[in-house]
Design a protein around this motif. Structure first.
Motif, PDB file in Angstrom:
ATOM      1  N   VAL A   1     -39.866 -12.769  93.379  1.00 35.54           N
ATOM      2  CA  VAL A   1     -41.527 -12.009  93.508  1.00 35.54           C
ATOM      3  C   VAL A   1     -41.833 -11.996  94.741  1.00 35.54           C
ATOM      4  O   VAL A   1     -42.675 -11.169  95.159  1.00 35.54           O
ATOM      5  CB  VAL A   1     -42.630 -13.938  92.738  1.00 35.54           C
ATOM      6  CG1 VAL A   1     -43.421 -13.501  92.955  1.00 35.54           C
ATOM      7  CG2 VAL A   1     -42.133 -14.077  91.004  1.00 35.54           C
ATOM      8  N   ILE A   2     -40.900 -13.223  95.923  1.00 36.58           N
ATOM      9  CA  ILE A   2     -41.359 -13.449  96.758  1.00 36.58           C
ATOM     10  C   ILE A   2     -40.741 -11.534  97.753  1.00 36.58           C
ATOM     11  O   ILE A   2     -41.631 -10.891  98.548  1.00 36.58           O
ATOM     12  CB  ILE A   2     -41.139 -14.972  97.750  1.00 36.58           C
ATOM     13  CG1 ILE A   2     -41.623 -15.312  97.776  1.00 36.58           C
ATOM     14  CG2 ILE A   2     -41.442 -14.063  99.310  1.00 36.58           C
ATOM     15  CD1 ILE A   2     -41.140 -16.885  98.293  1.00 36.58           C
ATOM     16  N   CYS A   3     -39.287 -11.586  96.864  1.00 37.09           N
ATOM     17  CA  CYS A   3     -38.963 -10.102  97.094  1.00 37.09           C
ATOM     18  C   CYS A   3     -39.891  -8.843  96.958  1.00 37.09           C
ATOM     19  O   CYS A   3     -39.728  -7.648  97.866  1.00 37.09           O
ATOM     20  CB  CYS A   3     -37.560 -10.173  96.888  1.00 37.09           C
ATOM     21  SG  CYS A   3     -37.036 -11.362  97.927  1.00 37.09           S
ATOM     22  N   THR A   4     -40.008  -9.366  96.015  1.00 41.06           N
ATOM     23  CA  THR A   4     -41.231  -7.943  95.383  1.00 41.06           C
ATOM     24  C   THR A   4     -41.734  -7.541  95.899  1.00 41.06           C
ATOM     25  O   THR A   4     -42.593  -6.055  96.305  1.00 41.06           O
ATOM     26  CB  THR A   4     -41.049  -8.549  93.923  1.00 41.06           C
ATOM     27  OG1 THR A   4     -39.842  -8.904  93.231  1.00 41.06           O
ATOM     28  CG2 THR A   4     -41.875  -7.361  93.396  1.00 41.06           C
ATOM     29  N   HIS A   5     -42.936  -8.280  95.999  1.00 41.90           N
ATOM     30  CA  HIS A   5     -44.071  -8.400  96.648  1.00 41.90           C
ATOM     31  C   HIS A   5     -44.827  -8.471  98.328  1.00 41.90           C
ATOM     32  O   HIS A   5     -45.568  -7.828  99.248  1.00 41.90           O
ATOM     33  CB  HIS A   5     -45.882  -9.030  96.369  1.00 41.90           C
ATOM     34  CG  HIS A   5     -45.914  -9.283  94.379  1.00 41.90           C
ATOM     35  ND1 HIS A   5     -46.684  -8.261  94.136  1.00 41.90           N
ATOM     36  CD2 HIS A   5     -44.636 -10.472  93.974  1.00 41.90           C
ATOM     37  CE1 HIS A   5     -46.321  -8.747  93.132  1.00 41.90           C
ATOM     38  NE2 HIS A   5     -45.129  -9.536  92.762  1.00 41.90           N
ATOM     39  N   PHE A   6     -43.288  -9.148  98.946  1.00 39.27           N
ATOM     40  CA  PHE A   6     -43.521  -9.247 100.277  1.00 39.27           C
ATOM     41  C   PHE A   6     -42.316  -8.342 101.353  1.00 39.27           C
ATOM     42  O   PHE A   6     -41.317  -8.755 100.674  1.00 39.27           O
ATOM     43  CB  PHE A   6     -43.858 -10.342 100.851  1.00 39.27           C
ATOM     44  CG  PHE A   6     -45.070 -10.840 100.472  1.00 39.27           C
ATOM     45  CD1 PHE A   6     -45.992 -11.356 101.318  1.00 39.27           C
ATOM     46  CD2 PHE A   6     -44.910 -12.125  99.080  1.00 39.27           C
ATOM     47  CE1 PHE A   6     -47.667 -11.741 100.278  1.00 39.27           C
ATOM     48  CE2 PHE A   6     -45.997 -12.735  98.755  1.00 39.27           C
ATOM     49  CZ  PHE A   6     -47.230 -12.301  98.640  1.00 39.27           C
ATOM     50  N   LYS A   7     -42.288  -7.106 102.384  1.00 41.78           N
ATOM     51  CA  LYS A   7     -41.761  -6.878 102.899  1.00 41.78           C
ATOM     52  C   LYS A   7     -40.483  -7.969 103.650  1.00 41.78           C
ATOM     53  O   LYS A   7     -42.360  -8.419 104.195  1.00 41.78           O
ATOM     54  CB  LYS A   7     -42.023  -5.480 103.378  1.00 41.78           C
ATOM     55  CG  LYS A   7     -41.632  -4.561 102.048  1.00 41.78           C
ATOM     56  CD  LYS A   7     -42.400  -2.963 102.910  1.00 41.78           C
ATOM     57  CE  LYS A   7     -41.691  -2.033 101.637  1.00 41.78           C
ATOM     58  NZ  LYS A   7     -42.693  -1.692 101.053  1.00 41.78           N
TER      59      LYS A   7
END
Length: 204
Positions: free
Chosen positions: A195-201
């Motif tokens: 989820v973190i990788c999907t939403h935050f670069k």
């Protein structure tokens, strides 16, 4: 060895397994009354005094948390000290060491790392992502972010490497998931790394 103050009467000491092995101590030794452990405890208290001014005179409650592949967290809480216990109350009459240690040991298989900065957490998540895609639970507690894994969440062949990666970005924590469930906030209940990788670069 890393020492931090939690309150006026409480400190937390983080010992890596290297800290222990350098002193010839095994994890299992930590709750035994042996000279090496006593020397380590004295060293910890000396360092706590020189770094934080934490005076370990008086009764102490010592909690030792064994963390998988990370090391140990030692919580030392200072109790109320009554000089009348030691005779006249004159400081010269005090025994050389007034450690009345009450040691409890807890072992947790949960892997919990704390991050003070969300951007650092994002960086760590992107590094973890190639190894971990469907695991992780993220909590917010006491102005920090806590990434939590169960041992089964991680590929056992890469376990040590993933722990090392987490340790590079965050710090091992003795806060249990149960405490965070009760007092903190669940931010991402599952697949936190994904989820973190999907939403935050990552920051370049």
């Amino acid at each position: 060895m890393k020492i931090e103050r939690l309150s006026h009467d409480k400190i937390r000491i983080f010992l890596t397994f290297d800290d222990l092995s350098e002193r010839g101590i095994q994890k299992e030794d930590m709750w035994q009354e042996i000279p090496k452990v006593h020397e380590l405890f004295t060293e910890m208290m000396d360092q706590a005094y020189s770094e934080l001014g934490f005076d370990a005179t008086g009764p102490l409650a010592v909690e030792v948390f064994a963390l998988p592949a990370q090391g140990m967290v030692v919580i030392v809480t200072r109790g109320k000290y009554d000089p009348q216990q030691y005779g006249s109350g004159n400081e010269d009459d005090l025994p050389e060491e007034v450690y009345e240690m009450e040691v409890t040991l807890e072992q947790s298989d949960s892997i919990v790392y704390a991050f003070k900065d969300f951007e650092v957490l994002v960086e760590a998540a992107h590094m973890l992502h190639q190894h971990v895609t469907d695991a992780g639970r993220l909590y917010s507690y006491k102005d920090k972010w806590f990434l939590h894994f169960e041992p089964d969440d991680l590929d056992s062949t890469k376990h040590a490497a993933l722990i090392a990666l987490l340790a590079e970005f965050g710090e091992g924590s003795s806060v249990t998931p149960a405490v965070m469930e009760e007092y903190g906030k669940v931010v991402m209940p599952e697949q936190a790394v994904e989820v973190i990788c999907t939403h935050f670069k990552r920051q370049e």
